[in-house]
Design a protein around this motif. Structure first.
Motif, PDB file in Angstrom:
ATOM      1  N   UNK A 114     -25.347  22.919 -26.977  1.00 23.69           N
ATOM      2  CA  UNK A 114     -25.632  22.216 -25.726  1.00 23.69           C
ATOM      3  C   UNK A 114     -26.370  23.183 -24.797  1.00 23.69           C
ATOM      4  N   UNK A 115     -26.616  22.725 -23.574  1.00 17.21           N
ATOM      5  CA  UNK A 115     -27.287  23.581 -22.594  1.00 17.21           C
ATOM      6  C   UNK A 115     -26.307  24.359 -21.723  1.00 17.21           C
ATOM      7  N   UNK A 116     -25.028  24.010 -21.780  1.00 15.21           N
ATOM      8  CA  UNK A 116     -24.049  24.698 -20.948  1.00 15.21           C
ATOM      9  C   UNK A 116     -22.644  24.225 -21.249  1.00 15.21           C
ATOM     10  N   UNK A 117     -21.692  24.723 -20.457  1.00 15.61           N
ATOM     11  CA  UNK A 117     -20.291  24.468 -20.721  1.00 15.61           C
ATOM     12  C   UNK A 117     -19.847  23.048 -20.475  1.00 15.61           C
ATOM     13  N   UNK A 249      -9.910  23.911 -27.261  1.00 20.34           N
ATOM     14  CA  UNK A 249      -9.803  25.139 -26.477  1.00 20.34           C
ATOM     15  C   UNK A 249     -11.101  25.331 -25.702  1.00 20.34           C
ATOM     16  N   UNK A 250     -11.002  25.306 -24.377  1.00 19.71           N
ATOM     17  CA  UNK A 250     -12.160  25.557 -23.523  1.00 19.71           C
ATOM     18  C   UNK A 250     -12.266  27.068 -23.332  1.00 19.71           C
ATOM     19  N   UNK A 251     -13.251  27.654 -24.011  1.00 22.35           N
ATOM     20  CA  UNK A 251     -13.487  29.097 -23.938  1.00 22.35           C
ATOM     21  C   UNK A 251     -14.827  29.398 -23.267  1.00 22.35           C
ATOM     22  N   UNK A 252     -15.269  28.467 -22.415  1.00 25.84           N
ATOM     23  CA  UNK A 252     -16.550  28.653 -21.736  1.00 25.84           C
ATOM     24  C   UNK A 252     -16.551  29.956 -20.940  1.00 25.84           C
ATOM     25  N   UNK A 253     -15.461  30.236 -20.234  1.00 28.03           N
ATOM     26  CA  UNK A 253     -15.394  31.459 -19.434  1.00 28.03           C
ATOM     27  C   UNK A 253     -14.674  32.588 -20.165  1.00 28.03           C
ATOM     28  N   UNK A 254     -13.658  32.277 -20.945  1.00 27.54           N
ATOM     29  CA  UNK A 254     -12.838  33.332 -21.550  1.00 27.54           C
ATOM     30  C   UNK A 254     -13.386  33.841 -22.870  1.00 27.54           C
ATOM     31  N   UNK A 255     -14.407  33.193 -23.418  1.00 29.01           N
ATOM     32  CA  UNK A 255     -14.931  33.579 -24.718  1.00 29.01           C
ATOM     33  C   UNK A 255     -15.926  34.719 -24.682  1.00 29.01           C
ATOM     34  N   UNK A 256     -16.259  35.200 -25.854  1.00 27.50           N
ATOM     35  CA  UNK A 256     -17.277  36.223 -26.087  1.00 27.50           C
ATOM     36  C   UNK A 256     -16.998  37.517 -25.319  1.00 27.50           C
ATOM     37  N   UNK A 257     -15.795  38.048 -25.588  1.00 28.39           N
ATOM     38  CA  UNK A 257     -15.464  39.393 -25.143  1.00 28.39           C
ATOM     39  C   UNK A 257     -14.754  39.491 -23.818  1.00 28.39           C
ATOM     40  N   UNK A 274     -11.323  22.240 -31.931  1.00 30.67           N
ATOM     41  CA  UNK A 274     -12.654  22.370 -31.336  1.00 30.67           C
ATOM     42  C   UNK A 274     -12.598  23.500 -30.308  1.00 30.67           C
ATOM     43  N   UNK A 275     -13.653  24.293 -30.226  1.00 33.40           N
ATOM     44  CA  UNK A 275     -13.776  25.321 -29.194  1.00 33.40           C
ATOM     45  C   UNK A 275     -15.069  25.080 -28.434  1.00 33.40           C
ATOM     46  N   UNK A 276     -14.981  24.966 -27.124  1.00 27.55           N
ATOM     47  CA  UNK A 276     -16.190  24.879 -26.312  1.00 27.55           C
ATOM     48  C   UNK A 276     -16.535  26.275 -25.797  1.00 27.55           C
ATOM     49  N   UNK A 277     -17.841  26.564 -25.749  1.00 26.70           N
ATOM     50  CA  UNK A 277     -18.290  27.881 -25.301  1.00 26.70           C
ATOM     51  C   UNK A 277     -19.591  27.734 -24.529  1.00 26.70           C
ATOM     52  N   UNK A 278     -19.936  28.777 -23.801  1.00 29.74           N
ATOM     53  CA  UNK A 278     -21.206  28.880 -23.069  1.00 29.74           C
ATOM     54  C   UNK A 278     -21.254  30.295 -22.489  1.00 29.74           C
ATOM     55  N   UNK A 279     -21.707  30.440 -21.274  1.00 32.95           N
ATOM     56  CA  UNK A 279     -21.680  31.687 -20.506  1.00 32.95           C
ATOM     57  C   UNK A 279     -21.906  32.934 -21.358  1.00 32.95           C
ATOM     58  N   UNK A 280     -20.822  33.573 -21.818  1.00 24.57           N
ATOM     59  CA  UNK A 280     -20.935  34.865 -22.485  1.00 24.57           C
ATOM     60  C   UNK A 280     -21.635  34.852 -23.815  1.00 24.57           C
ATOM     61  N   UNK A 281     -21.886  33.677 -24.408  1.00 23.82           N
ATOM     62  CA  UNK A 281     -22.537  33.633 -25.725  1.00 23.82           C
ATOM     63  C   UNK A 281     -23.889  34.332 -25.694  1.00 23.82           C
ATOM     64  N   UNK A 282     -24.603  34.248 -24.563  1.00 29.29           N
ATOM     65  CA  UNK A 282     -25.825  35.042 -24.408  1.00 29.29           C
ATOM     66  C   UNK A 282     -25.955  35.579 -22.989  1.00 29.29           C
TER      67      UNK A 282
END
Length: 447
Positions: A114-117, A249-257, A274-282
């Protein structure tokens, strides 16, 4: 890179105020800082003042500002292929999906971009509803899941109130929060037991066969950075399994380190559906989010078309930035650095601040994801600002830190200490020292 002239800053400010409509703001009251450049852990305003960024902007620049590997990955991708329709495979998207799937819990091997969280949450809920044939979704109070239609209804903080249609099939419940326990608990163990019992009761009253999913921020972000007590997420997993409910699991903010692991669920040994992600992925260099999908849910759409998509799903520039960021985080030990800084600098340093400053009621966090709860009365736990609002004391604290060269994140009566995962021990201590000095004035508001 030179800082642009002050005249450029003035023109930027004037054009912003004349033409830009800002999010989450009363437009007439705005006085935005003009940021002219950023590098590593610092940003500069149009007057050339440098600030240590303890906000990671919106808790997304996990790899810091202008990381050369990510910038180069975007440049290289722009030379090769700027954009292509999502129906076509492209190298950047395929490689980004592989790198993400390698880091999710076992069995979550497919990625919808997607384009964001918020869009990630929207699509995760859609998948869960279609997979189960049910409509209701449960989410906790004190949460934030995005500002699109379903996501804002799932949200459990005051940003939902003006947008709440009451028709999205969302039911809220109380999650564990020991410091302000809704369950009058005397220990973390009791808080866990009572929170799970409350969730069980909510499901029973709503009807288990009507519930498609439970959506939980693994560690709630803007709602207060509240790591769950041991056993809570395992309990949620068991409840979901027993009732055929999808665990998102909403990991948009808590994911990627951010918490010192690739995903926060890794701290608790649970496998969401399902895990949602955004932000820290890039690190937000180019907008990108997504859903990591379990094999069971992915199979639902093997022969049945998934009714969702976006023009920019898996955009090559965004995915190239993700490849660059994840690779750099892996090769440079950035996730381990976040864990080390949290354990040896931020955690001990913030607890030391709490011993010196009576205005600090609670300290909590993981990795580079920490919150200070500010109170005017420790015994009564009286917030230093009203729920959903701010106060003169909080505004003073933010301004004092900025004058000393520190960008500070605050929400209501809380300070969120959320620097980049790349921050050094020396810079982390520098930021804590500025905060320490600023809190001297804030202490005057405490009983």
């Amino acid at each position: 890179m030179p800082v642009p002239a002050a005249d450029d800053g003035r023109r930027t400010y004037e054009l912003d105020r004349a033409h830009v409509f800002h999010s989450w703001s009363a437009q007439a009251a705005l006085d935005p800082m003009v940021i002219s450049k950023a590098q590593g852990d610092h940003v500069w305003d149009a007057d050339g003042n440098r600030y240590l960024d303890f906000t990671s902007q919106l808790v997304n620049t996990n790899i810091g500002h202008q990381h050369p590997a990510v910038v180069q990955a975007i440049r290289d991708q722009a030379e090769e292929l700027c954009t292509i329709a999502p129906s076509h495979a492209n190298r950047a998207r395929s490689e980004a999906a592989r790198l993400i799937a390698e880091r999710t819990p076992e069995g979550l091997d497919r990625v919808f971009f997607t384009n964001g969280g918020a869009e990630a949450v929207e699509n995760a809920v859609r998948m869960a509803r279609l997979h189960t044939g049910r409509h209701k979704v449960l989410s906790r109070y004190r949460s934030y899941h995005g500002s699109t239609s379903t996501a804002i209804n799932l949200t459990g903080d005051p940003r939902r109130w003006p947008n709440d249609t009451g028709t999205a099939g969302v039911v809220h419940f109380f999650g564990p929060f020991r410091y302000r326990s809704p369950f009058y608990s005397d220990s973390e163990e009791q808080e866990c037991e009572r929170a799970l019992a409350h969730l069980e009761q909510t499901i029973a009253f709503e009807g288990p066969a009507t519930i498609a999913a439970i959506v939980l921020e693994t560690v709630p972000g803007t709602a207060g950075i509240m790591p769950p007590p041991p056993g809570y997420l395992q309990g949620v997993r068991e409840i979901c399994d027993r009732h055929g409910i999808v665990y998102i699991a909403d990991e948009v903010m808590s994911g990627f380190g951010r918490t010192g692991h690739w995903f926060a669920v890794d701290h608790y040994g649970v496998r969401p559906d399902l895990i949602t992600f955004a932000k820290g992925v890039n690190s937000g260099y180019v907008p990108l989010g997504g859903v990591a999908i379990s094999d069971e849910i992915a199979r639902t759409f093997d022969e049945r078309p998934y009714p969702g998509g976006l023009t920019y799903s898996g955009h090559p520039l965004a995915c190239a930035a993700a490849v660059g960021a994840i690779t750099a985080m892996r090769d440079d030990g950035i996730v381990a650095n976040a864990a080390e800084i949290g354990a040896t600098v931020l955690g001990p340093g913030l607890r030391a601040l709490a011993e010196r400053h009576p205005v600090i009621g609670d300290v909590r966090g993981l990795g580079v994801f920490w919150a200070l709860e500010l109170v005017s009365d420790r015994a009564a736990k009286t917030p230093l600002a009203p729920y959903g609002g701010t106060s003169a004391a909080m505004r003073e604290l933010t301004a004092d830190c900025a004058k000393a060269g520190l960008l500070l994140a605050t929400t209501y009566h809380r300070v969120h200490v959320v620097p980049a995962c790349t921050i050094t021990a020396d810079l982390a201590r520098e930021g804590l020292a500025i905060l320490d000095a600023a809190l001297e004035r804030t202490d005057a508001h405490a009983a």
